[in-house]
Write a protein that holds these residues in place. Structure first.
Motif, PDB file in Angstrom:
ATOM      1  N   THR A  36       0.904  -1.139  -0.114  1.00 15.97           N
ATOM      2  CA  THR A  36       0.047   0.048   0.061  1.00 15.97           C
ATOM      3  C   THR A  36       0.795   1.168   0.123  1.00 15.97           C
ATOM      4  OG1 THR A  36      -1.555  -1.280   1.439  1.00 15.97           O
ATOM      5  CG2 THR A  36      -2.023   1.072   1.152  1.00 15.97           C
ATOM      6  N   LEU A  37       0.487   2.252  -0.978  1.00 20.61           N
ATOM      7  CA  LEU A  37       1.120   3.532  -1.016  1.00 20.61           C
ATOM      8  C   LEU A  37       0.259   4.386  -0.117  1.00 20.61           C
ATOM      9  CD1 LEU A  37       1.905   3.688  -4.509  1.00 20.61           C
ATOM     10  CD2 LEU A  37       3.498   2.999  -2.705  1.00 20.61           C
ATOM     11  N   TYR A  38      -1.003   4.687  -0.354  1.00 18.00           N
ATOM     12  CA  TYR A  38      -1.967   5.450   0.178  1.00 18.00           C
ATOM     13  C   TYR A  38      -3.394   4.872   0.652  1.00 18.00           C
ATOM     14  CZ  TYR A  38       1.327   9.176  -1.619  1.00 18.00           C
ATOM     15  OH  TYR A  38       2.363   9.727  -1.696  1.00 18.00           O
ATOM     16  N   VAL A  82      -4.605   2.350  -2.558  1.00 17.60           N
ATOM     17  CA  VAL A  82      -3.922   2.574  -3.529  1.00 17.60           C
ATOM     18  C   VAL A  82      -2.602   1.929  -3.388  1.00 17.60           C
ATOM     19  CG1 VAL A  82      -2.923   3.966  -5.434  1.00 17.60           C
ATOM     20  CG2 VAL A  82      -5.189   4.255  -4.451  1.00 17.60           C
ATOM     21  N   VAL A  84       1.379  -0.613  -4.969  1.00 15.14           N
ATOM     22  CA  VAL A  84       1.729  -1.227  -6.041  1.00 15.14           C
ATOM     23  C   VAL A  84       1.810  -2.764  -5.918  1.00 15.14           C
ATOM     24  CG1 VAL A  84       4.175  -1.583  -7.233  1.00 15.14           C
ATOM     25  CG2 VAL A  84       3.479   0.586  -6.335  1.00 15.14           C
ATOM     26  N   THR A  96       0.460   0.286 -10.526  1.00 14.74           N
ATOM     27  CA  THR A  96      -0.351   0.921  -9.431  1.00 14.74           C
ATOM     28  C   THR A  96      -1.605   0.741  -9.446  1.00 14.74           C
ATOM     29  OG1 THR A  96       1.597   2.572  -9.495  1.00 14.74           O
ATOM     30  CG2 THR A  96      -0.604   3.112  -8.125  1.00 14.74           C
ATOM     31  N   PHE A  98      -5.840   0.525  -7.525  1.00 16.07           N
ATOM     32  CA  PHE A  98      -6.776   0.764  -6.486  1.00 16.07           C
ATOM     33  C   PHE A  98      -7.629  -0.178  -6.121  1.00 16.07           C
ATOM     34  CE2 PHE A  98     -11.294   1.759  -5.485  1.00 16.07           C
ATOM     35  CZ  PHE A  98     -11.061   2.533  -4.633  1.00 16.07           C
ATOM     36  N   VAL A 117      -4.382   2.011 -11.929  1.00 20.01           N
ATOM     37  CA  VAL A 117      -4.853   3.571 -11.912  1.00 20.01           C
ATOM     38  C   VAL A 117      -4.450   4.292 -13.317  1.00 20.01           C
ATOM     39  CG1 VAL A 117      -3.615   5.754 -10.975  1.00 20.01           C
ATOM     40  CG2 VAL A 117      -3.971   3.485  -9.454  1.00 20.01           C
ATOM     41  N   THR A 122      -2.667  10.452 -10.476  1.00 21.78           N
ATOM     42  CA  THR A 122      -1.567  10.292  -9.396  1.00 21.78           C
ATOM     43  C   THR A 122      -2.196   9.039  -8.429  1.00 21.78           C
ATOM     44  OG1 THR A 122      -2.104  11.934  -7.969  1.00 21.78           O
ATOM     45  CG2 THR A 122      -0.708  12.611  -9.760  1.00 21.78           C
ATOM     46  N   PRO A 123      -1.063   8.602  -7.826  1.00 21.29           N
ATOM     47  CA  PRO A 123      -1.520   7.540  -6.840  1.00 21.29           C
ATOM     48  C   PRO A 123      -2.242   8.250  -5.544  1.00 21.29           C
ATOM     49  CG  PRO A 123       0.872   6.823  -7.303  1.00 21.29           C
ATOM     50  CD  PRO A 123       0.332   8.342  -8.099  1.00 21.29           C
ATOM     51  N   ARG A 124      -1.868   9.436  -5.282  1.00 25.11           N
ATOM     52  CA  ARG A 124      -2.677  10.212  -4.188  1.00 25.11           C
ATOM     53  C   ARG A 124      -3.996  10.361  -4.752  1.00 25.11           C
ATOM     54  NH1 ARG A 124       0.296  13.576  -0.622  1.00 25.11           N
ATOM     55  NH2 ARG A 124      -1.459  15.088  -1.199  1.00 25.11           N
ATOM     56  N   ALA A 126      -5.777   8.853  -6.892  1.00 30.45           N
ATOM     57  CA  ALA A 126      -6.488   7.519  -7.081  1.00 30.45           C
ATOM     58  C   ALA A 126      -7.546   7.026  -5.838  1.00 30.45           C
ATOM     59  CB  ALA A 126      -5.375   6.514  -7.585  1.00 30.45           C
TER      60      ALA A 126
END
Length: 324
Positions: A36-38, A82, A84, A96, A98, A117, A122-124, A126
């Motif tokens: 997880t990124l966000y 969100v 990878v 990347t 969701f 995504v 952007t990942p943020r 998403a």
């Protein structure tokens, strides 16, 4: 893959949460491991879960796709992650994605539940994919069209996303109504006018209610024009909600309908499935103006301790972004 540990946010009682260790089982065919990124924190649904306000009659329908535990507590809940892909199908590896997954630093999910995504997102940003699906469905349910006078009561995340979609209808006049003047700037950046409830326009063709308050619903009815449609997007949990059906409600021949993302809007259902709607919602996030909806970023390590503040009545801000 060997058994791997992960940390997840669990709601353990009314107003109580903690980070717990989960054990991830080896991958099975058709599954993917995601770092997880966000994740995004819902101040609507997740606040109800945190406060123990999910009605027993709604326990089954309220289950998120990949939640764990059972209502009321303990429960692992959330639906805006969100990350990878670390392992899994070659077509997804290192992409990347969701996923409708609770707050957790690593997780395993069925590959078909992962939405790549889109380019330009952007990942943020998403993290808004699920909210955008809700907004898109609500606009479909409303049958709003070009040139309509559209009012949205409640400048939360979903209300503002509805405003962004509606403002792109040619010739539409879109006004977002909220008691919090701090929302005026973001509403303007999304192409919407802004008004306090006492100055809200009347005679609207379509009104969306997204304030989760009885007063907001009364304002929505007041703003509606003759034979207009009012779309109820708020979900009140187990709270009784008075609806002012006196006054001009009947003489104005108003139409009050619900919209909920669990089913594709009836106007699209014959041709659209969940995957098509999800992909469209994701593509709509290729819009830098939406970055203004993120008003706070918090480290995952600090999330459990911050929840009482973030879910407090009248807490400022819009979207809290959880950083891993």
């Amino acid at each position: 893959m060997q058994k791997t540990s992960a940390r997840a946010l669990w709601t353990t009682g009314i107003g109580q949460a903690s980070l717990r260790e989960d054990i991830l089982q080896p991958l099975r065919p058709g599954e993917a491991l995601v770092r997880t990124l966000y994740s995004g924190l819902s101040r609507g649904t997740e606040r109800l879960v945190f406060n123990g306000e999910v009605p027993p009659a709604e326990y089954r329908r309220m289950r998120a796709p990949l939640m764990a535990g059972d209502f009321p507590f303990p429960v692992k809940y959330g639906y805006a992650a969100v990350g990878v892909v670390m392992d899994g199908p070659d077509s997804l590896r290192d992409r990347t994605v969701f996923c409708l997954h609770p707050h957790q630093d690593r997780f395993i999910a069925p590959a078909e539940m992962l939405a790549v995504v889109a380019e330009g997102v952007t990942p943020r940003r998403a993290i808004f994919a699920a909210n955008m699906e809700t907004a898109l469905n609500a606009v479909w349910d409303s049958a709003a069209g070009p040139g309509d006078r559209i009012v949205i009561i409640g400048a939360g995340v979903v209300g503002l996303l509805i405003g962004r979609i509606a403002a792109r209808l040619p010739g539409a006049e879109v006004t977002v109504v909220d008691v919090d003047n701090s929302r005026e700037g973001i509403a303007g950046a999304l192409g919407c006018a802004f008004a306090q409830p006492e100055a809200a326009p009347t005679g609207a063709d379509v009104v969306f209610h997204a304030s989760v308050t009885p007063q907001g619903l009364a304002s929505a009815i007041h703003c509606a024009g003759f034979e207009a449609t009012i779309v109820e997007v708020s979900w009140f949990g187990d709270r009784a909600t008075p609806v002012p059906l006196g006054g001009a409600f009947h003489s104005q021949r108003l139409r009050l309908i619900s919209s909920q993302v669990g089913s594709v809007a009836a106007s699209r259902r014959a041709r659209w499935d969940f995957a098509r709607r999800r992909a469209t919602a994701m593509a709509l996030l290729a819009d830098p103006a939406l970055d203004g909806l993120i008003t706070e970023e918090i480290a995952f390590d600090n999330l459990a301790a911050a929840l009482p503040r973030l879910f407090a009545p009248g807490a400022p801000g819009l979207q809290t972004l959880v950083r891993y």
